[in-house]
Design an enzyme around this catalytic site. Structure first.
Site, short mmCIF file in Angstrom:
data_model
loop_
_atom_site.label_atom_id
_atom_site.label_comp_id
_atom_site.label_asym_id
_atom_site.label_seq_id
_atom_site.Cartn_x
_atom_site.Cartn_y
_atom_site.Cartn_z
N LEU A 82 -35.70 -10.11 -21.29
CA LEU A 82 -36.82 -9.19 -21.18
C LEU A 82 -36.31 -7.76 -21.26
O LEU A 82 -35.28 -7.46 -20.67
CB LEU A 82 -37.57 -9.42 -19.86
CG LEU A 82 -38.41 -10.71 -19.82
CD1 LEU A 82 -38.92 -10.97 -18.43
CD2 LEU A 82 -39.57 -10.63 -20.83
N LYS A 112 -33.92 3.09 -10.04
CA LYS A 112 -34.47 2.18 -11.05
C LYS A 112 -35.90 1.78 -10.70
O LYS A 112 -36.18 1.33 -9.58
CB LYS A 112 -33.59 0.92 -11.13
CG LYS A 112 -34.08 -0.14 -12.11
CD LYS A 112 -33.93 0.29 -13.56
CE LYS A 112 -34.62 -0.67 -14.51
NZ LYS A 112 -33.78 -1.72 -15.02
N HIS A 162 -26.97 -15.48 -16.02
CA HIS A 162 -27.63 -16.44 -15.12
C HIS A 162 -26.85 -17.74 -15.22
O HIS A 162 -26.28 -18.05 -16.27
CB HIS A 162 -29.07 -16.70 -15.58
CG HIS A 162 -29.99 -15.55 -15.36
ND1 HIS A 162 -30.62 -15.30 -14.17
CD2 HIS A 162 -30.39 -14.56 -16.21
CE1 HIS A 162 -31.37 -14.21 -14.28
NE2 HIS A 162 -31.25 -13.73 -15.50
N HIS A 169 -25.87 -5.72 -15.44
CA HIS A 169 -26.06 -6.59 -14.27
C HIS A 169 -24.77 -7.36 -14.04
O HIS A 169 -24.31 -8.07 -14.95
CB HIS A 169 -27.18 -7.60 -14.50
CG HIS A 169 -28.50 -6.96 -14.83
ND1 HIS A 169 -29.46 -6.69 -13.89
CD2 HIS A 169 -29.01 -6.52 -16.01
CE1 HIS A 169 -30.52 -6.12 -14.47
NE2 HIS A 169 -30.26 -6.00 -15.76
N HIS A 195 -26.21 0.36 -18.58
CA HIS A 195 -27.18 -0.59 -18.00
C HIS A 195 -26.55 -1.97 -17.93
O HIS A 195 -26.42 -2.65 -18.95
CB HIS A 195 -28.46 -0.64 -18.85
CG HIS A 195 -29.52 -1.54 -18.28
ND1 HIS A 195 -30.81 -1.11 -18.04
CD2 HIS A 195 -29.49 -2.84 -17.90
CE1 HIS A 195 -31.51 -2.11 -17.53
NE2 HIS A 195 -30.74 -3.17 -17.45
C1 NCD Z 1 -32.45 -8.93 -16.30
C2 NCD Z 1 -31.85 -9.78 -15.18
O1 NCD Z 1 -31.67 -10.98 -15.38
O2 NCD Z 1 -31.54 -9.23 -14.12
N1 NCD Z 1 -33.00 -9.81 -17.31
C3 NCD Z 1 -33.23 -9.49 -18.61
O3 NCD Z 1 -33.79 -10.32 -19.31
N2 NCD Z 1 -32.87 -8.34 -19.12
C4 NCD Z 1 -33.45 -8.00 -15.74
C5 NCD Z 1 -33.88 -6.91 -16.71
O4 NCD Z 1 -33.12 -6.01 -17.03
O5 NCD Z 1 -35.03 -6.98 -17.16
ZN ZN Z 2 -31.45 -5.07 -17.10
#
Ligand code: NCD
Ligand code: ZN
Length: 344
Positions: free
Chosen positions: A219, A99, A251, A15, A13
């Site tokens: 989150l 997803k 971010h 990003h 998992h």
């Molecule tokens: C994730 C994101 O920034 O894309 N943020 C997070 O707090 N985990 C999205 C997610 O997986 O909830």
């Molecule tokens: Zn995530």
């Protein structure tokens, strides 16, 4: 144990964003992991196989020369997703899952689903084709307390879903509560869960330590210490239903340090090292290889990687920030020490 060699882990998992951010973050994951499941919550979201394959090419272009790293793609489920699209995904080994974001649950989830009713046809097609559903498991009723959203999702949405589709493979992503541990542990083999390093290492006090700490906000939000302990117990139990998924979610600094800061912790720079710390603290380093390198591939019907990585107990200081496209990203432990190091 001062050194630990394990089969190369995978991140189930992750990003990595898109565009100019890719070359800033992909190399961190590629150095550590053989494969990673990439989340589709871009803007706009990745909803088709064609989009996923183009995204995959952009990610591969950001992998450093000579490094072997396989991005595993996912589709973002919307109320418009068709069964035909799911069938296309099911026959393409480069796309491994779909997803589910409840609309409003997290970053870029606006295109997600408001209720499962309109997507049951698609979920049935997934069950038929053995394509797993990866779930952001949080209730989105604004009246629902933020610390209870995972538990409410399990009762209100997940239990009925699993009952209605008895063969659908499901991963409850980034679990954060003892309730989720218990639930996943007690259901059938087709249901698994990923656990992040930050949820193993931190409880919700980290968000408020000496002041408001936006970089500890993610989150699902960090929970109480008793939940953290339950997660550590699950991760180190040797139960193959629980495996590694960092949810590293970078971010730009200014989007985090803001009056309305984004959710997400960036952990890719030290991902396996942070897991090693958590397992070491629990006296369970011998359980790291199963969790990080074996149980994920087994769930997805893949072979484990055939190369190895070595970690050594040796402190290093995390930089205060890393470049992130034209801006910067603040990593977990910025300016502080991590007690395990990846050797080359
Ligand atoms: C994730 C994101 O920034 O894309 N943020 C997070 O707090 N985990 C999205 C997610 O997986 O909830
Ligand atoms: Zn995530």
């Amino acid at each position: 144990m001062e050194r630990l060699t394990i089969l190369r882990p995978d991140d189930w998992h992750l990003h990595v964003r898109d565009g100019e951010a890719l070359p800033s973050v992909v190399p961190f994951s590629a150095r550590r992991f053989g494969r990673a499941i990439l989340m589709p919550n871009l803007k706009p979201p990745i909803t088709t196989v064609d989009q996923a394959l183009l995204y995959r090419e952009r990610v591969l272009a950001a992998v450093p020369e000579g490094v072997q790293f396989e991005p595993l793609m996912t589709l973002y489920l919307t109320e418009q997703t068709s069964a035909a699209e799911v069938e296309r995904a099911a026959v393409d080994p480069r796309v491994v899952a779909v997803k589910l974001y409840p609309a409003g649950a997290t970053t870029n989830s606006e295109a997600g689903v408001h209720s499962l009713e309109p997507v049951y046809g698609v979920l049935e097609a997934m069950a038929e084709h053995g394509l797993p559903l990866l779930i952001h498991g949080e209730d989105t009723d604004p009246a629902s307390d933020i610390f209870d959203r995972e538990e409410r999702f399990i009762e209100g949405t997940l239990v009925p879903l699993l009952r209605r589709l008895p063969t659908l493979k499901v991963v409850l992503e980034h679990i954060t509560t003892a309730t989720a541990v218990e639930f996943v542990g007690s259901t059938s083999k087709r249901v698994a869960a990923t656990i992040t390093a930050h949820h193993l290492l931190l409880n919700r006090n980290a968000i408020f330590e000496g002041g408001l700490r936006p970089h500890a906000y993610c989150l699902p939000v960090l929970k109480r210490e008793r939940h953290r302990r339950a997660l550590v117990e699950a991760a180190t139990s040797g139960n193959p239903k629980f495996f590694l998924g960092t949810d590293s979610a970078p971010h730009p600094r200014d989007a985090k340090e803001s009056a309305c800061g984004c959710a997400g912790c960036f952990t890719a720079h030290a991902a396996i090292e942070l897991y090693a710390e958590a397992f070491d603290q629990a006296g369970a380093l011998d359980k790291l290889e199963g969790f990080a390198s074996r149980f994920g591939p087994a769930f997805y019907g893949l072979d484990p990687n055939n190369t190895r990585v070595t970690l050594e107990r040796s402190e290093w200081q995390v930089p205060a920030s890393y470049p992130f496209g034209s801006g910067e990203v603040i990593p977990m432990r910025a300016g502080e020490v991590v007690s395990w190091r990846l050797t080359d």
